[in-house]
Scaffold this motif. Structure first.
Motif: not given
Length: 121
Positions: A4, A8, A109-110, A113-114, A116-117
């Motif tokens: 992440e 970022s 961004e996707e 998110l992935l 993070g999931k």
């Protein structure tokens, strides 16, 4: 978490690069406008010089004066066409850059998110 952070950082770098490129294109557009203003002033100056010389020489041939003005008009029109083409090219480049940036930004961004999931799973 490391993935992440890496994504970022890539997103931040992308944003920085986009802003730099956008700024550069905007400065180029301003330079084109400035050069166009200078060119128009020079054409006007030449027209004044033609009038001055015609008066000084007391040219009685209106055809010669008309031809000189016609040349100046053609030069001005050609200059305007060059400016218009250049500005259109820069606008296209700016739009292409914006679309590319948005596409890459959404991808990052996707991915964030992935990641993070996946971390939360």
């Amino acid at each position: 978490m490391a993935k992440e952070e890496e994504l970022s950082k890539k997103l931040d770098a992308l944003e920085t690069d986009y802003r730099k490129e956008k700024q550069q294109i905007e400065e180029t557009i301003e330079d084109v406008h400035q050069e166009n203003r200078v060119f128009r002033r020079e054409i006007e100056s030449l027209a004044d010089y033609v009038r001055y010389m015609a008066k000084k020489e007391e040219t009685t041939e209106p055809e010669t004066l008309q031809q000189a003005y016609r040349f100046l008009q053609e030069a001005q029109e050609e200059g305007q066409m060059v400016v218009k083409r250049t500005l259109n090219k820069l606008d296209d480049e700016q739009e292409e850059q914006r679309l590319s940036y948005q596409k890459q930004r959404m991808s990052y961004e996707e991915d964030i998110l992935l990641a993070g999931k996946e971390r939360n799973s």
